[in-house]
Design a protein around this motif. Structure first.
Motif, PDB file in Angstrom:
ATOM      1  N   ILE A   1      20.096  54.079 107.157  1.00  0.00           N
ATOM      2  CA  ILE A   1      18.915  54.086 108.016  1.00  0.00           C
ATOM      3  C   ILE A   1      19.255  54.680 109.370  1.00  0.00           C
ATOM      4  O   ILE A   1      18.455  55.426 109.948  1.00  0.00           O
ATOM      5  N   ALA A   2      20.446  54.402 109.881  1.00  0.00           N
ATOM      6  CA  ALA A   2      20.827  55.001 111.161  1.00  0.00           C
ATOM      7  C   ALA A   2      20.896  56.519 111.036  1.00  0.00           C
ATOM      8  O   ALA A   2      20.452  57.258 111.924  1.00  0.00           O
ATOM      9  N   LEU A   3      21.458  57.024 109.913  1.00  0.00           N
ATOM     10  CA  LEU A   3      21.500  58.469 109.689  1.00  0.00           C
ATOM     11  C   LEU A   3      20.089  59.046 109.613  1.00  0.00           C
ATOM     12  O   LEU A   3      19.795  60.106 110.187  1.00  0.00           O
ATOM     13  N   LEU A   4      19.195  58.341 108.912  1.00  0.00           N
ATOM     14  CA  LEU A   4      17.829  58.825 108.750  1.00  0.00           C
ATOM     15  C   LEU A   4      17.113  58.875 110.095  1.00  0.00           C
ATOM     16  O   LEU A   4      16.421  59.851 110.415  1.00  0.00           O
ATOM     17  N   LEU A   5      17.298  57.843 110.921  1.00  0.00           N
ATOM     18  CA  LEU A   5      16.633  57.830 112.224  1.00  0.00           C
ATOM     19  C   LEU A   5      17.189  58.928 113.121  1.00  0.00           C
ATOM     20  O   LEU A   5      16.459  59.542 113.897  1.00  0.00           O
ATOM     21  N   ARG A   6      18.484  59.206 113.010  1.00  0.00           N
ATOM     22  CA  ARG A   6      19.059  60.291 113.817  1.00  0.00           C
ATOM     23  C   ARG A   6      18.515  61.627 113.356  1.00  0.00           C
ATOM     24  O   ARG A   6      18.207  62.512 114.166  1.00  0.00           O
TER      25      ARG A   6
ATOM     26  N   ILE B   1      27.754  53.781 112.574  1.00  0.00           N
ATOM     27  CA  ILE B   1      26.461  53.751 113.260  1.00  0.00           C
ATOM     28  C   ILE B   1      26.640  54.078 114.730  1.00  0.00           C
ATOM     29  O   ILE B   1      25.858  54.836 115.316  1.00  0.00           O
TER      30      ILE B   1
ATOM     31  N   GLY C   1      12.590  65.907 113.890  1.00  0.00           N
ATOM     32  CA  GLY C   1      11.183  65.539 113.907  1.00  0.00           C
ATOM     33  C   GLY C   1      10.570  65.355 112.529  1.00  0.00           C
ATOM     34  O   GLY C   1       9.400  65.089 112.406  1.00  0.00           O
ATOM     35  N   ARG C   2      11.395  65.500 111.485  1.00  0.00           N
ATOM     36  CA  ARG C   2      10.892  65.298 110.123  1.00  0.00           C
ATOM     37  C   ARG C   2      11.666  64.169 109.502  1.00  0.00           C
ATOM     38  O   ARG C   2      12.844  63.996 109.785  1.00  0.00           O
ATOM     39  N   ALA C   3      11.023  63.460 108.588  1.00  0.00           N
ATOM     40  CA  ALA C   3      11.700  62.339 107.930  1.00  0.00           C
ATOM     41  C   ALA C   3      12.167  62.691 106.536  1.00  0.00           C
ATOM     42  O   ALA C   3      12.512  61.813 105.777  1.00  0.00           O
TER      43      ALA C   3
ATOM     44  N   ALA D   1      31.190  50.438 108.804  1.00  0.00           N
ATOM     45  CA  ALA D   1      29.770  50.809 108.872  1.00  0.00           C
ATOM     46  C   ALA D   1      29.281  50.774 110.306  1.00  0.00           C
ATOM     47  O   ALA D   1      28.527  51.645 110.753  1.00  0.00           O
TER      48      ALA D   1
ATOM     49  N   GLN E   1       3.206  64.074 106.895  1.00  0.00           N
ATOM     50  CA  GLN E   1       3.356  65.464 106.469  1.00  0.00           C
ATOM     51  C   GLN E   1       4.265  65.591 105.273  1.00  0.00           C
ATOM     52  O   GLN E   1       4.304  66.601 104.628  1.00  0.00           O
TER      53      GLN E   1
ATOM     54  N   LEU F   1      23.797  51.873 107.575  1.00  0.00           N
ATOM     55  CA  LEU F   1      24.305  53.204 107.928  1.00  0.00           C
ATOM     56  C   LEU F   1      23.336  54.286 107.484  1.00  0.00           C
ATOM     57  O   LEU F   1      23.067  55.243 108.216  1.00  0.00           O
TER      58      LEU F   1
ATOM     59  N   ALA G   1      12.744  50.524 110.869  1.00  0.00           N
ATOM     60  CA  ALA G   1      12.828  51.941 110.531  1.00  0.00           C
ATOM     61  C   ALA G   1      11.473  52.474 110.096  1.00  0.00           C
ATOM     62  O   ALA G   1      11.077  53.583 110.480  1.00  0.00           O
TER      63      ALA G   1
ATOM     64  N   LEU H   1      26.810  57.691 115.765  1.00  0.00           N
ATOM     65  CA  LEU H   1      25.605  58.510 115.704  1.00  0.00           C
ATOM     66  C   LEU H   1      24.888  58.579 117.042  1.00  0.00           C
ATOM     67  O   LEU H   1      23.780  59.104 117.121  1.00  0.00           O
TER      68      LEU H   1
ATOM     69  N   LEU I   1      13.342  57.094 103.125  1.00  0.00           N
ATOM     70  CA  LEU I   1      13.268  55.641 103.310  1.00  0.00           C
ATOM     71  C   LEU I   1      12.896  54.963 101.993  1.00  0.00           C
ATOM     72  O   LEU I   1      13.412  53.892 101.647  1.00  0.00           O
TER      73      LEU I   1
ATOM     74  N   ALA J   1       6.132  60.619 110.865  1.00  0.00           N
ATOM     75  CA  ALA J   1       6.678  61.722 110.086  1.00  0.00           C
ATOM     76  C   ALA J   1       6.313  61.637 108.633  1.00  0.00           C
ATOM     77  O   ALA J   1       6.509  62.580 107.884  1.00  0.00           O
ATOM     78  N   GLU J   2       5.805  60.492 108.189  1.00  0.00           N
ATOM     79  CA  GLU J   2       5.623  60.326 106.755  1.00  0.00           C
ATOM     80  C   GLU J   2       4.412  61.089 106.262  1.00  0.00           C
ATOM     81  O   GLU J   2       4.318  61.429 105.113  1.00  0.00           O
TER      82      GLU J   2
ATOM     83  N   LEU K   1       9.296  55.643 111.722  1.00  0.00           N
ATOM     84  CA  LEU K   1       9.135  56.889 110.963  1.00  0.00           C
ATOM     85  C   LEU K   1       7.701  57.124 110.538  1.00  0.00           C
ATOM     86  O   LEU K   1       7.431  58.031 109.768  1.00  0.00           O
TER      87      LEU K   1
ATOM     88  N   PHE L   1      15.605  62.133 112.043  1.00  0.00           N
ATOM     89  CA  PHE L   1      14.242  62.210 112.531  1.00  0.00           C
ATOM     90  C   PHE L   1      14.223  62.579 114.002  1.00  0.00           C
ATOM     91  O   PHE L   1      13.395  63.359 114.462  1.00  0.00           O
ATOM     92  N   ARG L   2      15.180  62.015 114.753  1.00  0.00           N
ATOM     93  CA  ARG L   2      15.207  62.299 116.186  1.00  0.00           C
ATOM     94  C   ARG L   2      15.546  63.749 116.460  1.00  0.00           C
ATOM     95  O   ARG L   2      15.043  64.357 117.387  1.00  0.00           O
TER      96      ARG L   2
ATOM     97  N   PRO M   1      22.316  52.236 116.718  1.00  0.00           N
ATOM     98  CA  PRO M   1      23.187  53.021 117.594  1.00  0.00           C
ATOM     99  C   PRO M   1      22.732  52.938 119.044  1.00  0.00           C
ATOM    100  O   PRO M   1      21.594  52.562 119.318  1.00  0.00           O
TER     101      PRO M   1
END
Lengths: 102, 97, 310
Positions: A83-88, C161, A94-96, C157, C79, A81, C69, C164, A29, C76-77, C73, A90-91, C304
């Motif tokens: 951020i959507a990839l990053l959130l997926r 999204i 479980g790691r960012a 784009a 660790q 796009l 976002a 996903l 991020l 998770a940040e 998150l 994480f989902r 998404p």
């Protein structure tokens, strides 16, 4: 030094700062934030070229202005796009972050 | 006449800037979130109002003046709403919205 | 000049803060501030259209997206802080970035004098397009193909999204269902602000043909009003498989492309306008494009699908 050149130097420093943040920071991020900083710096460089092209009663050359507007919109689409990839990611995991070996 | 208008603009905008600075000093020095929110909204709304008042002397035509006042009113609305929401979140025990 | 120096120093300071802040939330706030300061820089560089776009899209909508976002998150940040790079990588990065900045600064200082410019040609042909704002003329007439491709990029784009979504919620409702107290502040403000915002958005779009403004800035305000209504729980985001939503999204690029193809018949080239009908054709393109872009931007922020369609 005209104010356009001053902002051009500011844009050059912003690109360097953003690139540093992109390379060094481990969190995706923060990398996305740094990438947007690079984008801002690049747009500033365009803006300086536009400002120097002021002529015919206009304050600046309108073609680079239109390119910058297009660039800002496309940068937002790319950020969304990313951020959507990053959130997926994480989902799912479980790691960012991405692992150190990819 | 022009000189009088310019003088009034300078006075009003300077007063507005002073209120903004007072609000920022409050933001930095006050101990907790609620008092900081209080000082921010009071100072910023009044500061923006004074700046808009000062700029009203510089516009041509009534429509531009109405647009400036609309900007101030919308900022008041947005600021008040966000302050309420942040305050309810910052204060333990109340639901945010 | 002193004001410009102060503003440039402030922009750089906020950029350093954004990169150096420990907490991601603070970094995102720094980024929003950076965007607003950049909008001031654009005004100083005599680019009001760009200033409007930077404030609306570059700092406003992007900031909203990043805040959402960063809050998701946050767990998770903690660790991940142990994966910071070592000293050698940092030093190498500093050297590389200093070289890049120095190269760009040298380019800025060595720009040719007198500056090459297309402003005289842009101003000379403005009357033929029927517009009064040269930036809108560039976007919709001189370089209309760039704007057409830009609308398609936004759609791509959004499709990326939507793809996903997990299998179980494919084609479903984007984002969470937001609920707000019906008597509360957020609902009140949404009910009050959305009609005003729609009016302001349409005004900024319409006035863009003669004054700073235009379809992207107006579409962003319309999108922000839809996002506000969704966040206050007044409306729910529509499922992404709805046909009317998909038709709304492609209406803009489709009309743009159709008028472009018609340019072959009536004016001899793709996206060429006959001089008498230029303004009419441009407005005919702009209205569906504004609506499509508003919907696309709002859905890009909504994200998404996360809830299954009924």
């Amino acid at each position: 030094m005209s104010d356009a050149t001053l902002y051009g130097l500011c844009g050059a420093v912003l690109v360097g700062l953003g690139l540093f943040g992109l390379i060094v920071n481990p969190l995706p991020l923060r990398k996305i934030l740094a990438f947007n900083l690079i984008g801002g710096g690049v747009f500033l460089l365009f803006g300086v070229v536009a400002r120097r092209g002021a002529a015919a009663g206009l304050g600046g050359d309108p073609i680079p202005h239109a390119l910058i507007i297009t660039g800002i919109v496309v940068a937002f689409a790319a950020t969304a796009l990313a951020i959507a990839l990053l959130l997926r990611l994480f989902r799912e995991t479980g790691r960012a972050t991405l692992g150190s070996d990819g | 006449m022009n000189l009088a208008f310019n003088g009034l603009t300078v006075v009003a905008v300077s007063a507005g800037a002073f209120f903004f600075m007072a609000g920022t000093v409050g933001l930095l020095r006050f101990p907790d979130a609620l008092s900081r929110l209080h000082t921010l909204t009071k100072a910023d709304n009044l500061g923006l109002g004074l700046i808009v008042l000062g700029l009203l002397f510089q516009v041509e035509g009534p429509f531009a003046a109405l647009k400036l006042i609309a900007v101030w009113l919308l900022t008041l609305l947005a600021g008040a709403t966000v302050t309420q929401l942040i305050a309810r979140t910052a204060r333990p025990g109340t639901p945010p919205f | 000049m002193a004001f410009d120096i102060g503003l440039a120093v402030l922009v750089l300071g906020v950029a350093v803060w954004t990169l150096a802040a420990r907490d991601t939330f603070a970094a995102v706030i720094g980024f929003v501030t950076y965007g607003l300061l950049l909008a001031l820089v654009w005004v100083r560089l005599a680019a009001p259209d760009v200033a409007l776009t930077e404030a609306a899209i570059g700092s406003g909508v992007t900031g909203g997206l990043l805040l959402g976002a960063s809050s998701r998150l946050r767990r998770a940040e903690i660790q991940a802080a142990s994966e910071k790079p070592g000293a050698t990588l940092r030093i190498a990065a500093v050297v590389l970035c200093a070289l890049v900045s120095a190269g760009l600064a040298a380019i800025v200082l060595l720009l040719p004098e007198p500056a090459p410019t297309l402003a005289p040609e842009a101003a000379a042909n403005l009357a033929a397009t029927g517009l009064g704002n040269p930036v809108t003329a560039v976007l919709m007439a001189y370089r209309a193909i760039d704007t057409l491709l830009e609308t398609v990029v936004l759609l791509l784009a959004l499709v990326g999204i939507w793809s996903l979504a997990p299998d179980g919620v494919w084609g479903g409702f984007p984002g969470r269902r937001h609920q707000a107290d019906a008597e509360g502040v957020l609902t009140f403000v949404a009910q009050l602000l959305v009609p005003i915002g729609i009016l302001v958005g349409i005004y900024i779009f319409w006035v863009g043909s003669v004054a700073p403004g235009g379809e992207f800035q107006g579409a962003t305000i319309l999108a922000a009003m839809w996002i506000l209504a969704m966040m206050a729980g007044l409306v729910d985001a529509p499922p992404v498989s709805r046909r009317w939503l998909r038709l709304l999204l492609i209406a803009g690029p489709a009309v743009f492309f159709a008028i472009g193809l018609a340019g072959f018949a009536i004016a001899g080239a793709f996206l060429a306008y006959p001089v008498d009908y230029a303004k009419l054709l441009i407005v005919t393109i702009e209205i569906p494009v504004t609506l499509s872009i508003a919907a696309t931007l709002a859905l890009l922020v909504a994200g998404p699908p996360e809830r299954a369609p009924k």
